[in-house]
Design a protein around this motif. Structure first.
Motif, PDB file in Angstrom:
ATOM      1  N   TYR A 201       1.256  -1.378   0.037  1.00  0.00           N
ATOM      2  CA  TYR A 201       0.174  -0.284  -0.255  1.00  0.00           C
ATOM      3  C   TYR A 201       1.025   1.058  -0.077  1.00  0.00           C
ATOM      4  O   TYR A 201       0.486   1.989  -0.407  1.00  0.00           O
ATOM      5  CB  TYR A 201      -0.983   0.251   1.348  1.00  0.00           C
ATOM      6  CG  TYR A 201      -2.071   1.269   1.278  1.00  0.00           C
ATOM      7  CD1 TYR A 201      -3.002   1.594   0.585  1.00  0.00           C
ATOM      8  CD2 TYR A 201      -0.920   2.159   2.614  1.00  0.00           C
ATOM      9  CE1 TYR A 201      -3.435   2.799   0.929  1.00  0.00           C
ATOM     10  CE2 TYR A 201      -2.295   3.460   2.850  1.00  0.00           C
ATOM     11  CZ  TYR A 201      -2.635   3.570   1.466  1.00  0.00           C
ATOM     12  OH  TYR A 201      -3.565   5.155   1.998  1.00  0.00           O
ATOM     13  N   TRP A 202       1.496   1.533   0.764  1.00  0.00           N
ATOM     14  CA  TRP A 202       2.401   2.224   0.802  1.00  0.00           C
ATOM     15  C   TRP A 202       3.584   2.758  -0.198  1.00  0.00           C
ATOM     16  O   TRP A 202       3.323   3.736  -1.066  1.00  0.00           O
ATOM     17  CB  TRP A 202       3.591   2.165   2.544  1.00  0.00           C
ATOM     18  CG  TRP A 202       2.704   2.300   3.802  1.00  0.00           C
ATOM     19  CD1 TRP A 202       2.549   1.472   4.082  1.00  0.00           C
ATOM     20  CD2 TRP A 202       2.069   3.632   3.886  1.00  0.00           C
ATOM     21  NE1 TRP A 202       1.319   1.885   5.407  1.00  0.00           N
ATOM     22  CE2 TRP A 202       1.658   2.870   5.071  1.00  0.00           C
ATOM     23  CE3 TRP A 202       1.426   4.628   3.338  1.00  0.00           C
ATOM     24  CZ2 TRP A 202       0.744   3.990   5.969  1.00  0.00           C
ATOM     25  CZ3 TRP A 202       0.826   5.321   4.109  1.00  0.00           C
ATOM     26  CH2 TRP A 202       0.389   5.244   5.037  1.00  0.00           C
ATOM     27  N   CYS A 203       4.121   2.030  -0.802  1.00  0.00           N
ATOM     28  CA  CYS A 203       4.865   1.907  -1.710  1.00  0.00           C
ATOM     29  C   CYS A 203       3.605   2.383  -3.546  1.00  0.00           C
ATOM     30  O   CYS A 203       4.138   3.742  -3.889  1.00  0.00           O
ATOM     31  CB  CYS A 203       5.067   0.691  -2.577  1.00  0.00           C
ATOM     32  SG  CYS A 203       6.633  -0.068  -1.655  1.00  0.00           S
ATOM     33  N   LYS A 204       3.049   1.937  -3.799  1.00  0.00           N
ATOM     34  CA  LYS A 204       1.478   2.903  -4.446  1.00  0.00           C
ATOM     35  C   LYS A 204       1.812   4.535  -4.023  1.00  0.00           C
ATOM     36  O   LYS A 204       1.865   5.096  -4.800  1.00  0.00           O
ATOM     37  CB  LYS A 204       0.441   1.875  -4.285  1.00  0.00           C
ATOM     38  CG  LYS A 204       0.362   0.404  -5.317  1.00  0.00           C
ATOM     39  CD  LYS A 204      -1.393   0.449  -5.014  1.00  0.00           C
ATOM     40  CE  LYS A 204      -1.194  -1.597  -5.498  1.00  0.00           C
ATOM     41  NZ  LYS A 204      -2.465  -2.134  -5.382  1.00  0.00           N
ATOM     42  N   GLU A 205       1.344   4.322  -2.710  1.00  0.00           N
ATOM     43  CA  GLU A 205       1.378   6.007  -2.067  1.00  0.00           C
ATOM     44  C   GLU A 205       2.432   6.485  -2.243  1.00  0.00           C
ATOM     45  O   GLU A 205       1.738   7.802  -2.799  1.00  0.00           O
ATOM     46  CB  GLU A 205       0.803   6.002  -0.931  1.00  0.00           C
ATOM     47  CG  GLU A 205      -0.504   4.989   0.078  1.00  0.00           C
ATOM     48  CD  GLU A 205      -1.467   6.369  -0.559  1.00  0.00           C
ATOM     49  OE1 GLU A 205      -1.129   7.433  -0.166  1.00  0.00           O
ATOM     50  OE2 GLU A 205      -2.194   5.767  -1.430  1.00  0.00           O
ATOM     51  N   GLU A 206       3.948   6.435  -2.568  1.00  0.00           N
ATOM     52  CA  GLU A 206       4.587   7.245  -2.910  1.00  0.00           C
ATOM     53  C   GLU A 206       4.783   7.157  -4.198  1.00  0.00           C
ATOM     54  O   GLU A 206       4.981   8.476  -4.633  1.00  0.00           O
ATOM     55  CB  GLU A 206       5.715   5.916  -2.344  1.00  0.00           C
ATOM     56  CG  GLU A 206       6.180   5.920  -0.872  1.00  0.00           C
ATOM     57  CD  GLU A 206       7.364   4.908  -0.702  1.00  0.00           C
ATOM     58  OE1 GLU A 206       8.552   4.236  -1.248  1.00  0.00           O
ATOM     59  OE2 GLU A 206       7.565   5.017   1.024  1.00  0.00           O
ATOM     60  N   ILE A 207       3.756   6.148  -5.110  1.00  0.00           N
ATOM     61  CA  ILE A 207       4.143   6.826  -6.422  1.00  0.00           C
ATOM     62  C   ILE A 207       3.099   7.696  -6.976  1.00  0.00           C
ATOM     63  O   ILE A 207       2.979   8.694  -7.212  1.00  0.00           O
ATOM     64  CB  ILE A 207       3.798   5.164  -7.512  1.00  0.00           C
ATOM     65  CG1 ILE A 207       4.778   4.340  -7.418  1.00  0.00           C
ATOM     66  CG2 ILE A 207       3.026   5.909  -8.915  1.00  0.00           C
ATOM     67  CD1 ILE A 207       3.913   3.401  -8.040  1.00  0.00           C
ATOM     68  N   ALA A 208       1.797   7.513  -6.149  1.00  0.00           N
ATOM     69  CA  ALA A 208       1.379   8.812  -6.370  1.00  0.00           C
ATOM     70  C   ALA A 208       1.144  10.154  -5.638  1.00  0.00           C
ATOM     71  O   ALA A 208       1.265  11.179  -5.745  1.00  0.00           O
ATOM     72  CB  ALA A 208      -0.625   8.211  -4.984  1.00  0.00           C
ATOM     73  N   GLU A 209       2.019   9.994  -4.421  1.00  0.00           N
ATOM     74  CA  GLU A 209       2.705  11.604  -4.270  1.00  0.00           C
ATOM     75  C   GLU A 209       3.640  12.188  -5.399  1.00  0.00           C
ATOM     76  O   GLU A 209       3.495  12.698  -5.204  1.00  0.00           O
ATOM     77  CB  GLU A 209       2.942  10.786  -2.502  1.00  0.00           C
ATOM     78  CG  GLU A 209       3.424  12.087  -2.001  1.00  0.00           C
ATOM     79  CD  GLU A 209       2.432  12.901  -1.143  1.00  0.00           C
ATOM     80  OE1 GLU A 209       2.014  13.778  -0.794  1.00  0.00           O
ATOM     81  OE2 GLU A 209       1.357  12.158  -0.754  1.00  0.00           O
ATOM     82  N   ALA A 210       4.519  10.954  -5.946  1.00  0.00           N
ATOM     83  CA  ALA A 210       5.416  11.493  -6.267  1.00  0.00           C
ATOM     84  C   ALA A 210       4.596  12.118  -7.846  1.00  0.00           C
ATOM     85  O   ALA A 210       5.138  13.554  -8.135  1.00  0.00           O
ATOM     86  CB  ALA A 210       6.257  10.659  -7.383  1.00  0.00           C
ATOM     87  N   SER A 211       3.315  11.902  -8.110  1.00  0.00           N
ATOM     88  CA  SER A 211       3.140  11.933  -9.211  1.00  0.00           C
ATOM     89  C   SER A 211       2.674  13.462  -8.851  1.00  0.00           C
ATOM     90  O   SER A 211       2.048  14.228  -9.751  1.00  0.00           O
ATOM     91  CB  SER A 211       1.989  11.330  -9.523  1.00  0.00           C
ATOM     92  OG  SER A 211       0.954  11.688 -11.172  1.00  0.00           O
TER      93      SER A 211
END
Length: 390
Positions: A201-211
């Motif tokens: 979940y947190w890895c997905k969140e990091e991608i979304a945050e970077a976007s």
């Protein structure tokens, strides 16, 4: 602009100095800066073109045989306080390849991966590229810990401030809040896209945050795995088993990338910094300008990538897009712009920045600084209200 940034190349110049100059202008284009704001100085035009009161960065190319050139120019530059970067070519040969007058300068041992680093050091000296060199390594612990640590150490050796959760968050700090805060202030994310990376979940969140933050990503895609689509600045690199020592890529604690690949990756991180900075500046400038036009402001984008507002009577307000987390040093550097602009009277200077995911305690600190410094900060979320009221 009446002044120019001066890139000075002296010493044993030739093919290498030509490559550096060409790459310098590539980076200038990436940063969307006006090419006419820069001048290349060498021994042929130094006496005529060089100006000691304008920004300058000098590169001294050493000589393997100790045949030193342009010592008179070095003396002049040192008197003016100009930064000089000595470049030498063989380990432990600084004293042989570089003249004694530069012995106190921090030299650079050259190899072909260092071209972009030399250029970026010049841009940092001109304060056109952030002097903070921050990289965020995103990875899944039970798949790529050893590679993440390897990259952390390699980037640290190359003067990057690297965020790696196991190494970078102090005990007692709120983990996720600090992680988002640090990501906000980074220049590039190196994402280790292992087979189960997106199961987290947190890895997905990091991608979304970077976007959301428009942070550039270098995505290392593991062998036999697929590339993840991303809408923002992204450089995908498909790894092969041969990119790993002994072709071992599936051991979380023992896999290591081969040294040539790591060296090239460091160069790619250097290269992406300028593109990412320009992209994030564009976002701030566009959003701020749209609100300014909404309220009938007379706004212009200057070649140096800051915004001016016409107030009448030759007065202007200046708005400087600031990527990442504003620091007091940003405010001090921005005050220098007032001294450089001679054509009109500066009414006020403001740093505009994206406050998304910056920790509350730091936002409170920035608000407090507004009461004490000439340069004021304006949050992105407040653009609409601020421009309406001012």
């Amino acid at each position: 602009m009446k002044y120019k940034y001066q890139l000075i190349t002296i010493g044993t110049t030739g093919d290498l100095s030509d490559k550096i100059i060409n790459l310098f202008f590539v980076q200038i284009k990436e940063l969307k800066l006006d090419k006419d704001a820069f001048i290349i100085i060498d021994e042929t035009n130094y006496s005529k073109e060089y100006k000691g009161n304008q920004p300058a960065f000098a590169i001294y190319f050493g000589d393997e045989d100790g045949n030193f050139k342009h010592l008179d120019i070095i003396d002049s530059l040192i008197k003016d306080g100009t930064i000089i970067l000595p470049v030498f070519y063989n380990d432990n040969c600084f004293g042989i390849e570089i003249p004694k007058v530069l012995e106190n300068q921090n030299g650079l041992l050259y190899d072909s991966t260092k071209n972009i680093k030399i250029v970026n050091l010049a841009l940092e000296s001109f304060e056109l590229l952030r002097t903070s060199r921050k990289v965020f390594v995103s990875y899944k612990r039970n798949e790529s810990t050893s590679v993440a640590i390897q990259l952390y150490e390699a980037l640290e050796r190359n003067n990057f401030d690297v965020f790696l959760d196991t190494h970078s968050i102090k005990q007692g700090e709120p983990f996720q809040e600090e992680l988002w805060h640090r990501m906000t202030d980074c220049d590039v994310i190196v994402l280790l896209n292992t087979p189960k990376f997106l199961d987290s979940y947190w890895c997905k969140e990091e991608i979304a945050e970077a976007s959301a933050k428009q942070i550039g990503i270098i995505q290392l895609v593991w062998p036999n795995h697929k590339l993840e689509a991303m809408a923002h600045v992204c450089l995908p690199i498909q790894l092969q088993s041969t990119d790993f020592e002994e072709s071992v890529f599936d051991n979380e604690n023992a896999s290591k990338l081969v040294e040539p690949f790591v060296n090239n990756l460091v160069s790619e991180v250097e290269s992406m910094r300028a593109r990412n900075l320009a992209s994030r500046q564009d976002n701030l400038i566009t959003e701020f300008t749209n609100f300014a036009v909404k309220y009938g402001k007379s706004i212009n984008l200057q070649p140096e990538r800051f915004v001016t507002e016409e107030l009448g009577g030759n007065k202007k307000r200046i708005f400087i897009p600031t990527v990442g987390i504003p620091q007091s040093v940003n405010c001090n550097q921005s005050e220098e712009i007032i001294k450089e602009i001679k054509d009109y009277e500066v009414d006020s200077v403001h740093l505009i920045y994206d406050d998304l995911r910056i920790r509350d305690k730091w936002l409170t600190h920035l608000d407090w600084l507004n009461g004490y410094l000439k340069v004021q900060t304006i949050k992105k979320k407040n653009f609409d209200r601020w421009l309406k009221e001012n």
